[in-house]
Design a protein around this motif. Structure first.
Motif, PDB file in Angstrom:
ATOM      1  N   VAL A  66       0.848  -1.187   0.000  1.00  0.00           N
ATOM      2  CA  VAL A  66       0.000   0.000   0.000  1.00  0.00           C
ATOM      3  C   VAL A  66       0.884   1.237   0.000  1.00  0.00           C
ATOM      4  N   ARG A  67       0.532   2.227  -0.798  1.00  0.00           N
ATOM      5  CA  ARG A  67       1.194   3.522  -0.757  1.00  0.00           C
ATOM      6  C   ARG A  67       0.290   4.445   0.054  1.00  0.00           C
TER       7      ARG A  67
ATOM      8  N   ALA B  90       4.749  10.646   1.542  1.00  0.00           N
ATOM      9  CA  ALA B  90       4.151   9.341   1.235  1.00  0.00           C
ATOM     10  C   ALA B  90       5.153   8.229   1.507  1.00  0.00           C
TER      11      ALA B  90
ATOM     12  N   ASP C 121       5.520   3.542   1.382  1.00  0.00           N
ATOM     13  CA  ASP C 121       4.961   2.234   1.054  1.00  0.00           C
ATOM     14  C   ASP C 121       5.066   1.317   2.261  1.00  0.00           C
TER      15      ASP C 121
ATOM     16  N   CYS D  30      -9.203   6.583  -1.599  1.00  0.00           N
ATOM     17  CA  CYS D  30      -8.301   5.491  -1.941  1.00  0.00           C
ATOM     18  C   CYS D  30      -8.504   5.035  -3.376  1.00  0.00           C
TER      19      CYS D  30
ATOM     20  N   TRP E  66      -3.607   2.450  -2.788  1.00  0.00           N
ATOM     21  CA  TRP E  66      -3.141   3.687  -2.146  1.00  0.00           C
ATOM     22  C   TRP E  66      -4.294   4.246  -1.319  1.00  0.00           C
ATOM     23  N   HIS E  67      -3.950   5.019  -0.312  1.00  0.00           N
ATOM     24  CA  HIS E  67      -4.983   5.755   0.421  1.00  0.00           C
ATOM     25  C   HIS E  67      -4.392   6.977   1.121  1.00  0.00           C
TER      26      HIS E  67
END
Length: 111
Positions: free
Chosen positions: A23-24, A32, A34, A92, A49-50
């Motif tokens: 997930v990023r 940001a 990961d 997301c 991603w969220h």
């Protein structure tokens, strides 16, 4: 020409390998990063991603969406993707990096 890997989500999800839970995260007040999240399952070729901010933007859960009646959830094929939260707000999606020539025109669409 389709540049996406597994753009239809039909590939076997066991093929996600080391990116199955990647997930990023985009914190509102930090850079940001990961990470792997156990309750997010990515389709091969994709990374979830969220956005995150304690008490404002929540981490979603993600999984494959299959249906006995695919027409209700899928535009084509038998698989889709579901990102969701319960009683929380989220922002997301899924991302995929593709290689293109500089100054190329690229068109994207989704359903």
């Amino acid at each position: 020409m389709n540049l996406l890997t597994n753009g239809t989500f039909e590939a076997e999800w066991s093929a996600s390998g080391s990116l199955a839970h990647r997930v990023r995260v985009f914190p509102v007040d930090k850079p940001a990063y990961d990470t792997d999240v156990g309750n997010i399952f990515n389709p091969p070729g994709w990374i979830a991603w969220h956005r995150y901010q304690e008490g404002v933007w929540a981490q979603p859960e993600g999984r494959d969406a299959r249906s006995a009646e695919p027409v209700r959830r899928m535009r084509s094929g038998a698989k889709g993707y579901c990102l969701f939260t319960f009683s929380r707000r989220h922002d997301c999606g899924l991302i995929q990096i593709v290689a293109v020539e500089p100054d190329s025109k690229v068109t994207a669409s989704c359903w």
